[in-house]
Write a protein that holds these residues in place. Sequence first.
Motif, PDB file in Angstrom:
ATOM      1  N   ALA A 192       4.130  -5.424  -1.046  1.00 28.63           N
ATOM      2  CA  ALA A 192       3.560  -4.515  -0.045  1.00 28.63           C
ATOM      3  C   ALA A 192       4.565  -3.437   0.338  1.00 28.63           C
ATOM      4  CB  ALA A 192       3.127  -5.306   1.185  1.00 28.63           C
ATOM      5  N   ASP A 193       5.843  -3.802   0.475  1.00 28.00           N
ATOM      6  CA  ASP A 193       6.883  -2.819   0.823  1.00 28.00           C
ATOM      7  C   ASP A 193       7.004  -1.761  -0.264  1.00 28.00           C
ATOM      8  OD1 ASP A 193       7.455  -3.944   3.242  1.00 28.00           O
ATOM      9  OD2 ASP A 193       9.100  -5.196   2.508  1.00 28.00           O
ATOM     10  N   LYS A 194       6.984  -2.202  -1.517  1.00 29.45           N
ATOM     11  CA  LYS A 194       7.106  -1.275  -2.656  1.00 29.45           C
ATOM     12  C   LYS A 194       5.925  -0.301  -2.684  1.00 29.45           C
ATOM     13  CE  LYS A 194       9.509  -3.387  -6.523  1.00 29.45           C
ATOM     14  NZ  LYS A 194       9.277  -4.200  -7.706  1.00 29.45           N
ATOM     15  N   ILE A 195       4.734  -0.861  -2.520  1.00 33.36           N
ATOM     16  CA  ILE A 195       3.522  -0.038  -2.570  1.00 33.36           C
ATOM     17  C   ILE A 195       3.517   0.953  -1.413  1.00 33.36           C
ATOM     18  CG2 ILE A 195       0.994  -0.146  -2.309  1.00 33.36           C
ATOM     19  CD1 ILE A 195       1.241  -2.934  -3.814  1.00 33.36           C
ATOM     20  N   ALA A 196       3.947   0.498  -0.237  1.00 34.63           N
ATOM     21  CA  ALA A 196       3.989   1.361   0.945  1.00 34.63           C
ATOM     22  C   ALA A 196       4.955   2.519   0.708  1.00 34.63           C
ATOM     23  CB  ALA A 196       4.399   0.552   2.174  1.00 34.63           C
ATOM     24  N   ALA A 197       6.120   2.216   0.127  1.00 34.59           N
ATOM     25  CA  ALA A 197       7.119   3.268  -0.124  1.00 34.59           C
ATOM     26  C   ALA A 197       6.558   4.293  -1.112  1.00 34.59           C
ATOM     27  CB  ALA A 197       8.398   2.633  -0.674  1.00 34.59           C
ATOM     28  N   LYS A 198       5.879   3.799  -2.135  1.00 36.08           N
ATOM     29  CA  LYS A 198       5.342   4.682  -3.171  1.00 36.08           C
ATOM     30  C   LYS A 198       4.318   5.678  -2.607  1.00 36.08           C
ATOM     31  CE  LYS A 198       2.383   4.003  -7.196  1.00 36.08           C
ATOM     32  NZ  LYS A 198       1.699   2.913  -7.914  1.00 36.08           N
ATOM     33  N   HIS A 199       3.522   5.230  -1.614  1.00 42.06           N
ATOM     34  CA  HIS A 199       2.446   6.082  -1.095  1.00 42.06           C
ATOM     35  C   HIS A 199       2.744   6.677   0.271  1.00 42.06           C
ATOM     36  CE1 HIS A 199      -0.290   5.104  -4.369  1.00 42.06           C
ATOM     37  NE2 HIS A 199       0.092   3.842  -4.254  1.00 42.06           N
ATOM     38  N   GLY A 200       3.987   6.507   0.750  1.00 41.15           N
ATOM     39  CA  GLY A 200       4.348   7.047   2.061  1.00 41.15           C
ATOM     40  C   GLY A 200       3.594   6.379   3.197  1.00 41.15           C
ATOM     41  N   LEU A 201       3.431   5.048   3.111  1.00 42.10           N
ATOM     42  CA  LEU A 201       2.699   4.306   4.140  1.00 42.10           C
ATOM     43  C   LEU A 201       3.659   3.406   4.905  1.00 42.10           C
ATOM     44  CD1 LEU A 201      -0.137   3.031   1.757  1.00 42.10           C
ATOM     45  CD2 LEU A 201      -0.240   5.048   3.242  1.00 42.10           C
ATOM     46  N   SER A 202       3.218   2.925   6.054  1.00 39.86           N
ATOM     47  CA  SER A 202       3.941   1.809   6.682  1.00 39.86           C
ATOM     48  C   SER A 202       3.037   0.588   6.591  1.00 39.86           C
ATOM     49  CB  SER A 202       4.287   2.133   8.140  1.00 39.86           C
ATOM     50  OG  SER A 202       3.106   2.236   8.889  1.00 39.86           O
ATOM     51  N   VAL A 203       3.662  -0.601   6.563  1.00 37.76           N
ATOM     52  CA  VAL A 203       2.876  -1.814   6.383  1.00 37.76           C
ATOM     53  C   VAL A 203       3.364  -2.894   7.353  1.00 37.76           C
ATOM     54  CG1 VAL A 203       4.363  -2.629   4.484  1.00 37.76           C
ATOM     55  CG2 VAL A 203       2.020  -3.490   4.671  1.00 37.76           C
ATOM     56  N   GLY A 204       2.434  -3.650   7.926  1.00 33.76           N
ATOM     57  CA  GLY A 204       2.804  -4.740   8.844  1.00 33.76           C
ATOM     58  C   GLY A 204       1.978  -5.988   8.563  1.00 33.76           C
ATOM     59  N   PHE A 205       2.623  -7.144   8.611  1.00 41.98           N
ATOM     60  CA  PHE A 205       1.952  -8.431   8.422  1.00 41.98           C
ATOM     61  C   PHE A 205       1.925  -9.165   9.758  1.00 41.98           C
ATOM     62  CE2 PHE A 205       1.397  -9.433   3.854  1.00 41.98           C
ATOM     63  CZ  PHE A 205       1.949  -8.276   3.315  1.00 41.98           C
ATOM     64  N   GLU A 206       0.742  -9.522  10.227  1.00 37.57           N
ATOM     65  CA  GLU A 206       0.662 -10.339  11.446  1.00 37.57           C
ATOM     66  C   GLU A 206       0.060 -11.694  11.060  1.00 37.57           C
ATOM     67  OE1 GLU A 206      -2.015 -10.804  15.425  1.00 37.57           O
ATOM     68  OE2 GLU A 206      -2.206  -8.936  14.267  1.00 37.57           O
ATOM     69  N   GLN A 207       0.889 -12.758  11.148  1.00 31.95           N
ATOM     70  CA  GLN A 207       0.371 -14.095  10.815  1.00 31.95           C
ATOM     71  C   GLN A 207      -0.304 -14.679  12.057  1.00 31.95           C
ATOM     72  OE1 GLN A 207       2.716 -17.104   8.537  1.00 31.95           O
ATOM     73  NE2 GLN A 207       2.489 -18.304  10.394  1.00 31.95           N
ATOM     74  N   TYR A 208      -1.584 -15.085  11.927  1.00 31.87           N
ATOM     75  CA  TYR A 208      -2.263 -15.628  13.112  1.00 31.87           C
ATOM     76  C   TYR A 208      -2.703 -17.074  12.929  1.00 31.87           C
ATOM     77  CZ  TYR A 208      -6.617 -14.368  10.662  1.00 31.87           C
ATOM     78  OH  TYR A 208      -7.626 -14.257   9.745  1.00 31.87           O
ATOM     79  N   HIS A 209      -2.330 -17.664  11.795  1.00 27.99           N
ATOM     80  CA  HIS A 209      -2.742 -19.061  11.566  1.00 27.99           C
ATOM     81  C   HIS A 209      -1.816 -19.663  10.528  1.00 27.99           C
ATOM     82  CE1 HIS A 209      -5.529 -22.425  10.666  1.00 27.99           C
ATOM     83  NE2 HIS A 209      -5.292 -22.158   9.396  1.00 27.99           N
ATOM     84  N   GLU A 210      -1.305 -20.869  10.801  1.00 29.33           N
ATOM     85  CA  GLU A 210      -0.555 -21.577   9.765  1.00 29.33           C
ATOM     86  C   GLU A 210      -0.750 -23.079   9.920  1.00 29.33           C
ATOM     87  OE1 GLU A 210       3.719 -20.988   9.336  1.00 29.33           O
ATOM     88  OE2 GLU A 210       3.586 -21.878   7.320  1.00 29.33           O
TER      89      GLU A 210
END
Length: 424
Positions: free
Chosen positions: A315-333
């Motif tokens: 996700a970090d790589k893809i975000a960098a490639k397209h000029g995006l920011s990315v966040g993961f919110e875990q809500y269940h484990e």
Amino acid sequence: MTLAVSETVRALGNRSEEMIRALAEITETEGQITRLFLSPEHKRAAALVSDWMEQAGLTVSHDAIGTVCGILPANRSSSNKTLLIGSHIDTVINAGAYDGPFGVVAGILAVSEIQKRGIELPFALEVLAFGDEEGVRFPSTLLSSSAVAGVAKPEDLEATDADGIRLCDALKDFGGDPAATAKAARDPDSVLGYLEVHIEQGPVLEAERLSVGIVTSIAGANRYRVTLSGMAGHAGTVPMHLRSDALVGAAELICAINQIAHEANDHGVVATVGELSVEPGAVNVIPAEVVLSLDLRAATDEPRHEAARAIKQAADKIAAKHGLSVGFEQYHEVSTCLCADRFQNTAEKAIKSLGLRPLRLMSGAGHDGQAMSQLTDIGMMFVRCQGGISHNPLEYVEPHDMGLAVEALVRWIETIAEEERAKS
Ligand SMILES: [Zn+2]
């Protein structure tokens, strides 16, 4: 398989189907199967199960949270431990007939066979028909088995359903005792283990052309909300190389998630993106923000964590490639729940004694065993279901497969008894 065994399997399969049909008729919606926890239909199903248990020679009681308990005492001069066998009799809305009920039916028929055949066991058997596995009516889930395992939380009784009915009031109407639920808990020293027979709810046994299989673990799971943020813009005026299109990034990420799970297939890793929302969501606007869901499961915990790390890196790589920011919110484990080796090995002996191949597979779905594992060792056996379909009126299990599963359960219990005797 000898002719006599084939005949027994056929009879057990037919009886299973009759019992499943009788339970399926108890529903709150005509033409469907819907039996929610602590409903009048749950109460009628519990009464029917009680009758069957009594006919099978069990001593029946109902615990404070509404679980039906049928005990077959141990032979004299043997251990004072009890082997528990159970599943659930509640259903989802517009359910299939086999998910849950077959485990209860298999337990009752196996105990009945054990008595008919004069098999002596060095432990007591107890069949449990739990009421809250699906977690449909109240926010709680696995409440019945959690109470038996001694891990139910008092605040769960304060939960309310969609009509505002408190669980503790529904329990009183059902004939239970909210104040006494702690007494449903078993002493870990009194229990030998917990066995459950359940339909697979997946397509593996069918693909392998097998009637039954041995469960290695109930998969742990993580759920995330993943947000990709870019920049909205005019679909006609912003050239391709100057865009930060969140949906293009999301599309690449979904493919990467799929690839990572495929590569970790040997560890039972499965990953699903089932929800996607796009903002602003217009035909002539470059997508500025995409939120997607990620459900990640595996047979054991480490490969699941490993896959989560790999997905975040991608996700970090893809975000960098397209000029995006990315966040993961875990809500269940939920952690993986392992089935005990001794119960997997004894199940294997039992299945082999029927001339069947003892395939081991994980459970991607949750089960009462997850709660019971906090009390004692657990073992699970899966039965093939048509097309892997469940939580659906189309759910179907061949009577022959059910007969084999009951026979395998009888032999599984016998094999455990042999091991217990060898120990003492
Ligand atoms: Zn179930």
